[in-house]
Design a protein around this motif. Structure first.
Motif, short mmCIF file in Angstrom:
data_model
loop_
_atom_site.label_atom_id
_atom_site.label_comp_id
_atom_site.label_asym_id
_atom_site.label_seq_id
_atom_site.Cartn_x
_atom_site.Cartn_y
_atom_site.Cartn_z
N SER A 62 29.28 29.99 -16.52
CA SER A 62 28.85 30.18 -15.13
C SER A 62 27.33 30.19 -14.98
O SER A 62 26.82 30.13 -13.86
CB SER A 62 29.42 31.48 -14.56
OG SER A 62 28.99 32.59 -15.32
N TYR B 75 28.89 25.44 -12.95
CA TYR B 75 30.20 25.56 -12.31
C TYR B 75 30.90 24.22 -12.29
O TYR B 75 30.30 23.17 -12.51
CB TYR B 75 30.04 26.07 -10.87
CG TYR B 75 29.32 25.11 -9.96
CD1 TYR B 75 30.03 24.23 -9.13
CD2 TYR B 75 27.92 25.07 -9.92
CE1 TYR B 75 29.37 23.34 -8.30
CE2 TYR B 75 27.26 24.19 -9.08
CZ TYR B 75 27.98 23.33 -8.28
OH TYR B 75 27.34 22.45 -7.45
N LYS C 24 33.37 30.11 -10.89
CA LYS C 24 32.32 30.97 -10.35
C LYS C 24 30.95 30.55 -10.86
O LYS C 24 30.84 29.86 -11.87
CB LYS C 24 32.62 32.43 -10.70
CG LYS C 24 33.88 32.96 -10.01
CD LYS C 24 34.21 34.36 -10.46
CE LYS C 24 35.28 34.99 -9.59
NZ LYS C 24 36.51 34.20 -9.44
#
Length: 458
Positions: free
Chosen positions: A381, A393, A405
């Motif tokens: 992430s 992402y 996320k």
């Protein structure tokens, strides 16, 4: 199979050369993206850390991995592993954060976050994905299934008995022989014990003791199998049953006897409720009759009704019928969350209390789950390149459910429940993710009693 360097997917071996120049830190997280249940009961990470990350790898492990990867056709980052061995004595320079084990966490939230602690090892975060994700999704999913079964049983006990006394022994783990490995049985068996105290999976007891400091987290009773009954021959069925009472009956004792080797109805009507009725009623303990074939939703109510004809029953405060304390029934065939509810509903419709029955669950508990049951994933992430953090992402137009996320993450809990936020937006709020591993050290350990207590509160 304990070479941690080889505890990965083949394609991971080439990833060290695939990151952008200047990559220093990679941060990844684990979540349940959805699935059968709207919440997951987090469990099992500490067992993995103690078993795999608390022991350093060696020169021999590097040599073995080098030989295997080279012959396998993929590159091997020997320099990277030698650096870790020299700098960290073979312990992985990672920091792992996680929500407290025993927490019921709504799906779609971060439950684990991992980042490398040495800028020379940005490739390591993703390398550990295979082992780490497997260590989380399996015991967490088993614990979640077990918790759902407990919730179902509790609901029917409240409705038909007015209490949940003894619920910890209402679902027994029969799954050891149906698990794919001893380690699977150990992790899954321990996960079940978060919610219940009945088990025949000894490996689960050992795992809870070794990894979580449990004393004796699970219990069993003497029980017959078909071979110990049928070895007496069909004509000796009554003698086989009488021997079980003689060997294991007594004041306050329980003994389970499989009773469908030939004719379950004859066993109930004419042997348990006829020839051996006096022994059952006077032995001072409890006989648990076990049907093991047929359609459970049909067999269980009929079996209990027949036992009530022979042994009588009382009506409890909720208006439901209960067998005398000397006799009960356990259903261990065809048991899963759906069939437990169907059986208990069928009993309820006949005004039979859930007090009369316990369940044994095998393959459906420890084996018939997979990573997609709760849609588990570990994704990067955030990445730091030359001192600058960037979001990482995925957002595939063909499957919005796989959108991942962004950024370094934190987990908060407020009046609305658990929510995942950016770490930079945490402010003065408490991060529910705590550090459980850093550079070889196991931190913030939890006991099995703590895990159980936390799970029971939710």
């Amino acid at each position: 199979m304990k070479n941690l360097i080889l505890n990965t997917d083949s394609y991971k071996a080439s990833h060290f050369a695939q990151y952008p120049q200047g990559a220093e830190f990679v941060s990844s997280y684990i979540e349940s993206r959805g699935g059968v249940y709207s919440e997951t009961l987090f469990f099992g990470l500490q067992a993995f850390i103690k078993e795999y990350l608390a022991t350093p790898f060696t020169d021999a492990d590097i040599d073995e991995a080098d030989a295997i990867f080279t012959a396998h056709g993929v590159p091997f980052n020997r320099a990277g592993w030698e650096y870790i061995l020299k700098t960290y004595d073979g312990y992985l320079p990672l920091e792992i954060q996680a929500v407290r084990e025993g927490t019921m966490l709504p799906t779609g939230n971060v439950m684990v976050q991992v980042i490398n602690t040495d800028p020379e090892c940005a490739w390591l975060t993703s390398y550990i994905e295979t082992a780490l994700l497997r260590a989380v999704w399996y015991p967490t999913t088993v614990a979640t299934v077990s918790k759902e079964c407990r919730n179902i049983i509790a609901r029917y006990m409240d409705e038909t008995a007015g209490n949940t006394d003894g619920i910890e022994f209402k679902l027994h783990d029969f799954g050891a022989r149906g698990a794919s490995s001893e380690e699977t049985a150990a992790l899954g068996g321990a996960a079940h014990l978060v919610n219940f105290s009945g088990t025949d999976t000894l490996s689960g007891i050992i795992a809870a003791r070794r990894s979580y400091g449990a004393d004796m987290p699970g219990f069993s009773i003497p029980a017959a199998e078909h071979s110990t009954i049928t070895s007496w021959g069909k004509d000796g069925e009554s003698d086989a049953y009488a021997n079980m009472i003689a060997q294991f009956g007594g004041e306050g004792r329980l003994v389970a006897v499989v009773s469908d080797s030939y004719d379950i109805w004859n066993a109930i009507d004419n042997i348990w409720g006829g020839e051996l009725k006096d022994q059952v009623e006077t032995m001072g303990g409890t006989l648990v009759v076990r049907p093991d074939s047929g359609e459970p939703v049909e067999i269980v109510p009929e079996a209990i009704e027949r036992l009530m004809v022979k042994f009588g029953c009382r009506v409890n405060a909720m208006g439901y019928r209960v067998l005398p304390d000397c006799i009960r029934l356990i259903q261990g065939d065809g048991v899963n969350a759906a069939s437990i509810e169907a059986i208990l509903e069928a009993l309820k419709l006949r005004k039979i209390s859930a007090e009369n029955i316990a369940f044994g669950m095998g393959g459906e508990l420890l084996q018939k789950v997979n990573r997609d049951t709760q849609k588990f994933a570990m994704k990067a992430s955030a990445i730091s390149i030359n001192g600058q953090w960037r979001d990482v992402y995925k957002d595939p137009i063909t499957d919005p459910g796989k959108r991942s996320k962004r950024g370094r993450l934190a987990l908060i809990r407020d009046n609305e429940g658990f929510r995942t936020v950016r770490e930079s937006d945490l402010g003065d709020r408490t991060n529910e993710l705590v550090t459980v591993y850093r550079n070889g050290d196991t931190l913030n350990q939890v006991s099995f009693d703590e895990v159980r207590a936390r799970a029971a509160q939710q």
